[in-house]
Scaffold this motif. Structure first.
Motif, PDB file in Angstrom:
ATOM      1  N   ILE A  13       0.838  -1.205   0.000  1.00 45.28           N
ATOM      2  CA  ILE A  13       0.000   0.000   0.000  1.00 45.28           C
ATOM      3  C   ILE A  13       0.870   1.251   0.000  1.00 45.28           C
ATOM      4  CG2 ILE A  13      -1.665   1.343   1.337  1.00 45.28           C
ATOM      5  CD1 ILE A  13      -2.983  -1.062   0.115  1.00 45.28           C
ATOM      6  N   HIS A  82       2.173   9.587   2.000  1.00 42.87           N
ATOM      7  CA  HIS A  82       1.078   9.148   1.138  1.00 42.87           C
ATOM      8  C   HIS A  82       1.267   7.690   0.733  1.00 42.87           C
ATOM      9  CE1 HIS A  82       0.115  13.378   0.858  1.00 42.87           C
ATOM     10  NE2 HIS A  82       1.326  13.628   0.384  1.00 42.87           N
ATOM     11  N   PRO A  83       0.171   7.006   0.401  1.00 47.70           N
ATOM     12  CA  PRO A  83       0.310   5.662  -0.174  1.00 47.70           C
ATOM     13  C   PRO A  83       0.885   5.751  -1.579  1.00 47.70           C
ATOM     14  CG  PRO A  83      -1.977   6.371  -0.302  1.00 47.70           C
ATOM     15  CD  PRO A  83      -1.236   7.426   0.490  1.00 47.70           C
ATOM     16  N   ALA A  88      -5.026   3.717  -3.996  1.00 43.03           N
ATOM     17  CA  ALA A  88      -6.363   4.038  -3.496  1.00 43.03           C
ATOM     18  C   ALA A  88      -7.382   3.994  -4.635  1.00 43.03           C
ATOM     19  CB  ALA A  88      -6.365   5.408  -2.826  1.00 43.03           C
ATOM     20  N   GLU A  92     -10.782   1.628  -5.089  1.00 42.77           N
ATOM     21  CA  GLU A  92     -12.110   2.158  -5.396  1.00 42.77           C
ATOM     22  C   GLU A  92     -12.704   1.487  -6.633  1.00 42.77           C
ATOM     23  OE1 GLU A  92     -14.177   4.185  -3.686  1.00 42.77           O
ATOM     24  OE2 GLU A  92     -12.650   3.808  -2.151  1.00 42.77           O
ATOM     25  N   LEU A 116      -2.769   4.033   8.472  1.00 39.22           N
ATOM     26  CA  LEU A 116      -4.023   4.239   7.739  1.00 39.22           C
ATOM     27  C   LEU A 116      -4.548   5.660   7.949  1.00 39.22           C
ATOM     28  CD1 LEU A 116      -5.913   0.852   8.193  1.00 39.22           C
ATOM     29  CD2 LEU A 116      -4.559   1.634   6.249  1.00 39.22           C
ATOM     30  N   ASN A 120      -4.965   8.496   5.053  1.00 35.05           N
ATOM     31  CA  ASN A 120      -6.375   8.805   4.854  1.00 35.05           C
ATOM     32  C   ASN A 120      -7.112   7.609   4.234  1.00 35.05           C
ATOM     33  OD1 ASN A 120      -8.654  10.476   5.047  1.00 35.05           O
ATOM     34  ND2 ASN A 120      -8.377  11.280   2.969  1.00 35.05           N
ATOM     35  N   MET A 121      -6.804   6.422   4.753  1.00 37.16           N
ATOM     36  CA  MET A 121      -7.390   5.187   4.233  1.00 37.16           C
ATOM     37  C   MET A 121      -8.133   4.404   5.307  1.00 37.16           C
ATOM     38  SD  MET A 121      -4.378   3.848   1.637  1.00 37.16           S
ATOM     39  CE  MET A 121      -5.441   2.601   0.861  1.00 37.16           C
ATOM     40  N   CYS A 124     -11.173   2.480   3.918  1.00 36.54           N
ATOM     41  CA  CYS A 124     -11.013   1.801   2.615  1.00 36.54           C
ATOM     42  C   CYS A 124     -11.320   0.306   2.668  1.00 36.54           C
ATOM     43  CB  CYS A 124      -9.586   1.979   2.099  1.00 36.54           C
ATOM     44  SG  CYS A 124      -9.284   3.599   1.381  1.00 36.54           S
TER      45      CYS A 124
END
Length: 218
Positions: A13, A82-83, A88, A92, A116, A120-121, A124
């Motif tokens: 991730i 960030h991932p 992400a 989706e 996470l 910002n996951m 998810c």
């Protein structure tokens, strides 16, 4: 037909492994009695969550070292804010196909939550399964996911970056797709040797494969 896709976290991730190594070394070294903790010392504890890793690294002082680790780890997350680009969005797209999405990581619950939140996951994943201080428990977590959703092994895929992920998947009978896109991936050749034809060096190539697979079933 694929109904569940599960992801590893570190190295899959996000490119978090270099940060994890630095945080563990900084947290553990002041409490180690014999020598400065090295990256090799830490790598030898891979498969356990951070509690198990630190216990092996420092022994009796593990509680203080673990408390320090969480503070250091969160502070150091600026190294990996960030991932991976595209991950992400891939998740989706899979969700829009009504594919269940899970996270199965060797990290402990607290460090997983920190990452996470940073990425910002937090919303998810349909389910999050974390690691164990005594053993690599991914195979056990895979079995729990299959039972939770009443799935057969051929209805689930796991995406991870380590040879141990391939071994755990085979133990349960699920397919492992190997991620080798991280800068920290030192096992790319070993991944290909153990999982030929199922190694992906970019998220784009993985997405193309998964989109085809989820369109036609398997």
């Amino acid at each position: 037909m694929i109904k569940l896709v599960a992801f590893d976290l570190d190295g899959t991730i996000g490119d978090t492994i270099p940060m994890c190594l630095k945080a563990l070394k900084k947290a553990a070294t002041p409490y180690a009695t014999l020598h400065e903790v090295s990256e090799n010392d830490i790598i030898e504890t891979f498969g356990l969550n951070e509690k198990g890793m630190i216990k092996k690294l420092v022994g009796n002082n593990w509680k203080n070292a673990l408390d320090d680790f969480y503070v250091i780890y969160e502070q150091m997350h600026i190294m990996c804010p960030h991932p991976f680009c595209g991950i992400a969005e891939l998740i989706e797209k899979l969700k829009k196909k009504s594919i269940l999405i899970a996270l199965v990581t060797g990290k402990g619950e607290k460090s997983c939550a920190i990452t996470l939140r940073q990425f910002n996951m937090g919303t998810c994943f349909d389910k999050v399964k974390t690691g164990n201080p005594f053993k690599n428990n991914k195979a056990e977590n895979f079995r729990e996911l299959l039972a939770d959703y009443k799935l057969q092994p051929d209805e689930m895929i796991y995406i991870g970056d380590a040879v141990s992920d391939i071994v755990s998947c085979r133990e349960v009978g699920i397919r492992c797709l190997s991620a080798s896109w991280a800068t920290s991936c030192w096992d790319a050749q070993k991944l290909e040797a153990h999982n030929a034809g199922n190694v992906f060096n970019s998220i784009v190539s993985l997405e193309c494969y998964l989109m085809r697979l989820t369109n036609i079933g398997m």
